[in-house]
Design a protein around this motif. Structure first.
Motif, mmCIF file in Angstrom:
data_model
loop_
_atom_site.group_PDB
_atom_site.id
_atom_site.type_symbol
_atom_site.label_atom_id
_atom_site.label_comp_id
_atom_site.label_asym_id
_atom_site.label_seq_id
_atom_site.Cartn_x
_atom_site.Cartn_y
_atom_site.Cartn_z
ATOM 1 N N ILE A 111 22.962 32.480 43.629
ATOM 2 C CA ILE A 111 23.466 33.129 42.415
ATOM 3 C C ILE A 111 23.929 34.545 42.732
ATOM 4 C CG2 ILE A 111 22.752 34.057 40.162
ATOM 5 C CD1 ILE A 111 20.937 31.506 39.937
ATOM 6 N N VAL A 112 23.140 35.280 43.480
ATOM 7 C CA VAL A 112 23.515 36.651 43.843
ATOM 8 C C VAL A 112 24.764 36.645 44.725
ATOM 9 C CG1 VAL A 112 22.790 38.701 45.137
ATOM 10 C CG2 VAL A 112 21.198 37.593 43.557
ATOM 11 N N LYS B 178 30.464 37.776 45.387
ATOM 12 C CA LYS B 178 31.795 37.252 45.701
ATOM 13 C C LYS B 178 32.763 37.584 44.573
ATOM 14 C CE LYS B 178 34.004 32.782 46.053
ATOM 15 N NZ LYS B 178 33.755 31.341 46.024
ATOM 16 N N ARG B 179 32.329 37.352 43.348
ATOM 17 C CA ARG B 179 33.192 37.642 42.198
ATOM 18 C C ARG B 179 33.497 39.124 42.093
ATOM 19 N NH1 ARG B 179 30.549 33.976 37.369
ATOM 20 N NH2 ARG B 179 30.634 31.976 38.482
ATOM 21 N N THR B 180 32.523 39.946 42.339
ATOM 22 C CA THR B 180 32.723 41.401 42.266
ATOM 23 C C THR B 180 33.693 41.836 43.353
ATOM 24 O OG1 THR B 180 30.539 41.717 41.328
ATOM 25 C CG2 THR B 180 31.563 43.629 42.325
ATOM 26 N N GLY B 181 33.566 41.261 44.540
ATOM 27 C CA GLY B 181 34.489 41.576 45.626
ATOM 28 C C GLY B 181 35.910 41.184 45.287
ATOM 29 N N GLN B 182 36.056 40.026 44.642
ATOM 30 C CA GLN B 182 37.377 39.567 44.237
ATOM 31 C C GLN B 182 37.962 40.487 43.164
ATOM 32 O OE1 GLN B 182 36.614 35.530 43.020
ATOM 33 N NE2 GLN B 182 36.819 34.723 45.096
ATOM 34 N N GLN B 183 37.121 40.928 42.226
ATOM 35 C CA GLN B 183 37.587 41.816 41.167
ATOM 36 C C GLN B 183 38.020 43.153 41.740
ATOM 37 O OE1 GLN B 183 34.211 41.920 38.545
ATOM 38 N NE2 GLN B 183 34.662 39.932 37.652
ATOM 39 N N GLN B 184 37.250 43.684 42.707
ATOM 40 C CA GLN B 184 37.588 44.961 43.303
ATOM 41 C C GLN B 184 38.873 44.854 44.116
ATOM 42 O OE1 GLN B 184 34.041 46.058 45.412
ATOM 43 N NE2 GLN B 184 33.029 46.815 43.583
ATOM 44 N N LEU C 171 24.507 43.254 38.610
ATOM 45 C CA LEU C 171 25.592 42.463 39.187
ATOM 46 C C LEU C 171 25.612 41.047 38.611
ATOM 47 C CD1 LEU C 171 27.817 42.528 41.405
ATOM 48 C CD2 LEU C 171 26.085 41.634 42.957
ATOM 49 N N VAL C 172 24.462 40.395 38.590
ATOM 50 C CA VAL C 172 24.382 39.009 38.113
ATOM 51 C C VAL C 172 24.579 38.930 36.607
ATOM 52 C CG1 VAL C 172 22.825 37.030 37.848
ATOM 53 C CG2 VAL C 172 22.991 38.203 40.051
ATOM 54 N N TYR C 173 23.993 39.864 35.858
ATOM 55 C CA TYR C 173 24.042 39.790 34.394
ATOM 56 C C TYR C 173 25.431 40.089 33.820
ATOM 57 C CZ TYR C 173 19.205 38.663 33.401
ATOM 58 O OH TYR C 173 18.002 38.006 33.267
ATOM 59 N N ARG C 174 26.381 40.430 34.656
ATOM 60 C CA ARG C 174 27.777 40.582 34.204
ATOM 61 C C ARG C 174 28.420 39.229 33.922
ATOM 62 N NH1 ARG C 174 30.041 44.600 38.876
ATOM 63 N NH2 ARG C 174 28.728 46.384 38.361
ATOM 64 N N HIS C 175 27.824 38.159 34.418
ATOM 65 C CA HIS C 175 28.432 36.830 34.366
ATOM 66 C C HIS C 175 27.524 35.887 33.570
ATOM 67 C CE1 HIS C 175 31.092 38.383 37.476
ATOM 68 N NE2 HIS C 175 30.006 38.814 38.087
ATOM 69 N N THR C 176 27.983 35.505 32.393
ATOM 70 C CA THR C 176 27.136 34.687 31.519
ATOM 71 C C THR C 176 26.780 33.341 32.140
ATOM 72 O OG1 THR C 176 29.098 33.891 30.337
ATOM 73 C CG2 THR C 176 27.926 35.772 29.389
ATOM 74 N N ASP C 177 27.696 32.767 32.921
ATOM 75 C CA ASP C 177 27.371 31.480 33.538
ATOM 76 C C ASP C 177 26.279 31.622 34.593
ATOM 77 O OD1 ASP C 177 29.397 32.859 35.092
ATOM 78 O OD2 ASP C 177 29.592 31.024 36.285
ATOM 79 N N LEU C 178 26.229 32.769 35.271
ATOM 80 C CA LEU C 178 25.168 32.990 36.250
ATOM 81 C C LEU C 178 23.830 33.241 35.550
ATOM 82 C CD1 LEU C 178 27.027 35.137 38.932
ATOM 83 C CD2 LEU C 178 26.675 32.658 38.853
ATOM 84 N N VAL C 179 23.874 33.893 34.408
ATOM 85 C CA VAL C 179 22.653 34.074 33.611
ATOM 86 C C VAL C 179 22.155 32.705 33.147
ATOM 87 C CG1 VAL C 179 21.678 35.099 31.517
ATOM 88 C CG2 VAL C 179 23.283 36.410 32.910
ATOM 89 N N ASP C 180 23.078 31.833 32.774
ATOM 90 C CA ASP C 180 22.693 30.460 32.404
ATOM 91 C C ASP C 180 22.011 29.758 33.579
ATOM 92 O OD1 ASP C 180 23.686 30.764 29.844
ATOM 93 O OD2 ASP C 180 25.608 29.788 30.300
#
Length: 98
Positions: free
Chosen positions: A83-84, A89-95, A39-48
């Motif tokens: 971060i999680v 939140k982003r995944t929920g918005q995408q869905q 879930l987290v590694y889908r978002h480069t800014d969160l990996v940063d």
């Protein structure tokens, strides 16, 4: 898994179920950690953000809320939770948009 206490452990040990319980708990934790990591590694800014707090590579584990009988106030734990939560939140918005 639910919280267990020493009486539960003693009963499982007596019944021969403790090993199976521990195996299942490890499997569940590994699956939860892997899902969190994906879930987290889908978002480069969160990996940063993980990298900035010294958690890259990260296995998806979040330290427990209690440690040694005291509330875990680690700032790293708090940052990992944030971060999680952002990734969720982003995944929920995408869905919702799909």
């Amino acid at each position: 898994m639910t919280d267990i206490d020493v009486r539960d452990i003693a009963a499982m040990r007596k019944q021969g179920d403790l090993g199976e319980y521990l195996r299942q708990a490890r499997e569940q934790e590994a699956a939860t950690n892997a899902a969190r990591k994906r879930l987290v590694y889908r978002h480069t800014d969160l990996v940063d953000q993980l990298r900035l707090i010294g958690q890259n590579p990260w296995n998806g584990r979040i330290p427990p809320a209690e440690w040694g009988g005291a509330i875990n106030t680690s700032p790293i734990r708090a940052q990992l939770l944030a971060i999680v939560a952002e990734a969720e939140k982003r995944t929920g918005q995408q869905q919702a948009a799909a």
